[in-house]
Write an enzyme that holds these catalytic residues in place. Structure first.
Site, PDB file in Angstrom:
ATOM      1  N   HIS A 261       0.859  -1.180   0.000  1.00 56.59           N
ATOM      2  CA  HIS A 261       0.000   0.000   0.000  1.00 56.59           C
ATOM      3  C   HIS A 261       0.896   1.231   0.000  1.00 56.59           C
ATOM      4  O   HIS A 261       1.768   1.369   0.861  1.00 56.59           O
ATOM      5  CB  HIS A 261      -0.879   0.030   1.250  1.00 56.59           C
ATOM      6  CG  HIS A 261      -1.854  -1.098   1.355  1.00 56.59           C
ATOM      7  ND1 HIS A 261      -3.176  -0.975   0.974  1.00 56.59           N
ATOM      8  CD2 HIS A 261      -1.717  -2.373   1.795  1.00 56.59           C
ATOM      9  CE1 HIS A 261      -3.806  -2.125   1.190  1.00 56.59           C
ATOM     10  NE2 HIS A 261      -2.933  -2.988   1.692  1.00 56.59           N
TER      11      HIS A 261
ATOM     12  N   ASP B 137       3.471  -5.054   2.714  1.00 62.34           N
ATOM     13  CA  ASP B 137       2.341  -4.222   3.103  1.00 62.34           C
ATOM     14  C   ASP B 137       2.781  -2.763   2.959  1.00 62.34           C
ATOM     15  O   ASP B 137       3.699  -2.484   2.204  1.00 62.34           O
ATOM     16  CB  ASP B 137       1.851  -4.563   4.512  1.00 62.34           C
ATOM     17  CG  ASP B 137       0.325  -4.544   4.608  1.00 62.34           C
ATOM     18  OD1 ASP B 137      -0.299  -3.741   3.891  1.00 62.34           O
ATOM     19  OD2 ASP B 137      -0.237  -5.312   5.394  1.00 62.34           O
TER      20      ASP B 137
ATOM     21  N   HIS C 205      -7.547  -9.073   1.049  1.00 68.93           N
ATOM     22  CA  HIS C 205      -7.150  -9.400   2.413  1.00 68.93           C
ATOM     23  C   HIS C 205      -8.099 -10.484   2.936  1.00 68.93           C
ATOM     24  O   HIS C 205      -9.275 -10.498   2.570  1.00 68.93           O
ATOM     25  CB  HIS C 205      -7.272  -8.177   3.331  1.00 68.93           C
ATOM     26  CG  HIS C 205      -6.448  -7.001   2.899  1.00 68.93           C
ATOM     27  ND1 HIS C 205      -6.953  -5.996   2.103  1.00 68.93           N
ATOM     28  CD2 HIS C 205      -5.167  -6.663   3.173  1.00 68.93           C
ATOM     29  CE1 HIS C 205      -6.017  -5.082   1.901  1.00 68.93           C
ATOM     30  NE2 HIS C 205      -4.916  -5.459   2.532  1.00 68.93           N
TER      31      HIS C 205
ATOM     32  N   GLU D 286      -7.081 -11.339   8.666  1.00 66.74           N
ATOM     33  CA  GLU D 286      -5.819 -10.723   9.080  1.00 66.74           C
ATOM     34  C   GLU D 286      -5.663 -10.643  10.590  1.00 66.74           C
ATOM     35  O   GLU D 286      -4.544 -10.526  11.084  1.00 66.74           O
ATOM     36  CB  GLU D 286      -5.727  -9.316   8.471  1.00 66.74           C
ATOM     37  CG  GLU D 286      -4.463  -8.562   8.803  1.00 66.74           C
ATOM     38  CD  GLU D 286      -4.401  -7.192   8.155  1.00 66.74           C
ATOM     39  OE1 GLU D 286      -3.391  -6.508   8.351  1.00 66.74           O
ATOM     40  OE2 GLU D 286      -5.370  -6.811   7.455  1.00 66.74           O
TER      41      GLU D 286
END
Length: 407
Positions: A67, A311, A210, A213
Site C-alpha cells: 500500500h 504491506d 485481504h 488478518e
C-alpha cells in the site's frame, strides 16, 4: 542483445538452479543462460559485461502486496493490536493521505528500486498513488480496491470503483497492468464482491483480497463478537457481519490470477478452499507482527504457494524486500535456515510473478529480463549457503535491469 556475467547466478527456476561463474544473454527477454565459458563460445562477437568479485545476478524482487497511499506515516499510527491500529488509521487518515503526495510516493518507489524490487502489486484504495505509479520505471500491477458494506451505498461505491478502474485502464502498458482488489470479507458487501469479480472474469484481470488478518476479524466474521461489534455499530450502524469466511471464498471461483493476503487466522478448511481456487497467499510478516502479534502458519499452506509483500508504511517501517526477507527468515525460527532461505527467494520472485499472471521472476529462457546485481561482502564456499547469505547481507543493489534496460 546484451550479455552480463556474475560469480553467482541465482535462477529461481523450477530446480532452484545456481550457476557459478555464469552469464545471461538478453534483450527485453532472456535469450540464453549458461556458464560464462559456454556463453563466450556461443556469442564470440558480443561484448560481455563482467561483474566484479563476489557478484550475484538474480531475478528482480517482486513485492506482491504494498500500500503506497499511507506512505506519509512514520510514528503516527498505533501498533500492538489490529483494532487500535484501525482506529488510529481512521483518526489520522486525512492527514496521512495529504502527506503522501506524488513526490513522496515516487521517492518511496525509487528507494524500493534501489533495494532490489523491480515489480510491485500496488493496492490502491483511492487511486491517489496512480500518478506516481505511472511515472515509476518499476513494473506495476495496479489493484484498484473496492470497499463498503452499507446496502444503501452499493450503487455509489460500485460506480466510484468502476470510474477508478476505467482511469487505470487508460495507462495499461507492458509495465502497468490494471487489476482488482476486494478489501476483505468484513468490509465489502457480497453484492459488490460478486459484481466486481464478474468484471474480473470478463476482462481477465488479476484479483487479490485481504483475508482473516486479525483475531478481531475472525470473531466478527464467525460469531458477530469482539471489538468489531463496537466499530461497526458506531461507524456503520451494523450489528452483524455481511458474510462468513467460507461464503466469501466461494465467490472467487474461476479467477485465473488470484491471491489472498495475510490469512493468519485462516483454518485448515479455509486453506483447502484457497487451494481449490488455485490461489496464492501473500505473506506480510512484519505487518502481522506489528498489528496482530502472530504470523502465518506456513505448515497449513501445504501445496499453496506463498509470496512476500511488505504491506505499506502504515504497518511497516520499510518497503525494502530484503528487509522483509530478513524478518521472514528470523520469524519462522522452526524452519531450517538454509532450506527456508532458498524457499524465500522463490517466494519473492517466481511465486509473486505467477500470483499476478506475469512472465517474470526467473532467470530462464523467454522470461522477461528483469534482473538485479549486487556484491556479497566475501566469498561463498558452499553454494547451499548462498540464498541465506544473500538475505542476510544485501541491503541495496548495484544494477537494476527492467525489460532488458538498465534503469
Amino acid at each position: 542483445m546484451k550479455i552480463i556475467s556474475a560469480n553467482w547466478l541465482v535462477t529461481c527456476d523450477e530446480n532452484n538452479s545456481i550457476i557459478k561463474n555464469g552469464a545471461v544473454a538478453f534483450d527485453d527477454k532472456i535469450q540464453d543462460i549458461d556458464t560464462l565459458s559456454n556463453i563466450e563460445k556461443k556469442y564470440p562477437n558480443i561484448q560481455i559485461e563482467k561483474l566484479p568479485k563476489n557478484s550475484v545476478l538474480m531475478p528482480g524482487l517482486i513485492n506482491s502486496h504494498v500500500h503506497l497511499e499511507f506512505s506519509g506515516n512514520t510514528t503516527t499510527l498505533k501498533y500492538g493490536n489490529f483494532y487500535s491500529w484501525l482506529n488510529s488509521v481512521i483518526k489520522h487518515r486525512e492527514d496521512l493521505i495529504n502527506k503522501a503526495n506524488s513526490k513522496l510516493i515516487l521517492s518511496k518507489l525509487n528507494k524500493m528500486k534501489k533495494t532490489g524490487t523491480t515489480t510491485i502489486g500496488a493496492i490502491s484504495s483511492y487511486s491517489f498513488d496512480l500518478d506516481a505509479c505511472v511515472k515509476s520505471p518499476l513494473n506495476k500491477v495496479f489493484f484498484c480496491e473496492i470497499i463498503g458494506t452499507k446496502g444503501d451505498m452499493i450503487d455509489t461505491l460500485f460506480a466510484d470503483f468502476k470510474d477508478r478502474l476505467s482511469i487505470a485502464k487508460k495507462y495499461k502498458s507492458k509495465n502497468f497492468i490494471p487489476a482488482i482488489a476486494i478489501h476483505s470479507p468484513y468490509s465489502v458487501h457480497p453484492f459488490l464482491v460478486r459484481e466486481t469479480l464478474k468484471l474480473a472474469r470478463e476482462e481477465n484481470l488479476p484479483v487479490t483480497s485481504h483475508f482473516l488478518e486479525s483475531k478481531e476479524e475472525f470473531e466478527w466474521l464467525h460469531k458477530d463478537e469482539g471489538s468489531f461489534v463496537e466499530f461497526f455499530k458506531n461507524f456503520l450502524g451494523q450489528e452483524q457481519s455481511v458474510t462468513r469466511p467460507m461464503e466469501f471464498l466461494n465467490l472467487f471461483s474461476n479467477i485465473k490470477n488470484l491471491s489472498f493476503t495475510h490469512c493468519v487466522e485462516a483454518s485448515s478448511t479455509d486453506f483447502e478452499k484457497i487451494k481449490t481456487l488455485g490461489a496464492s497467499v501473500n505473506h506480510c510478516v512484519t505487518s502481522n507482527r506489528l498489528l496482530n502479534n502472530t504470523k502465518l502458519d506456513l505448515g497449513k499452506l501445504k501445496d499453496i504457494p506463498f509470496t512476500i509483500g511488505t504491506d505499506g508504511l502504515s504497518s511497516n517501517n520499510s518497503l525494502s524486500m530484503f528487509d522483509e526477507l530478513r524478518n521472514v527468515l528470523m520469524s519462522h525460527y522452526d524452519k531450517n535456515v538454509l532450506e527456508f532461505a532458498t524457499l524465500l527467494l522463490r517466494a519473492a520472485t517466481i511465486n509473486g510473478s505467477r500470483a499476478m499472471g506475469l512472465n517474470k521472476g526467473s532467470l530462464s529462457k523467454d522470461f522477461d529480463a528483469d534482473m538485479i546485481t549486487f556484491n556479497l561482502p566475501d566469498e561463498i564456499e558452499d553454494k547451499e549457503d548462498l540464498a541465506m547469505q544473500i538475505i542476510l547481507h544485501t541491503k541495496f543493489v548495484d544494477k537494476i535491469i527492467i525489460g532488458g534496460e538498465f534503469v
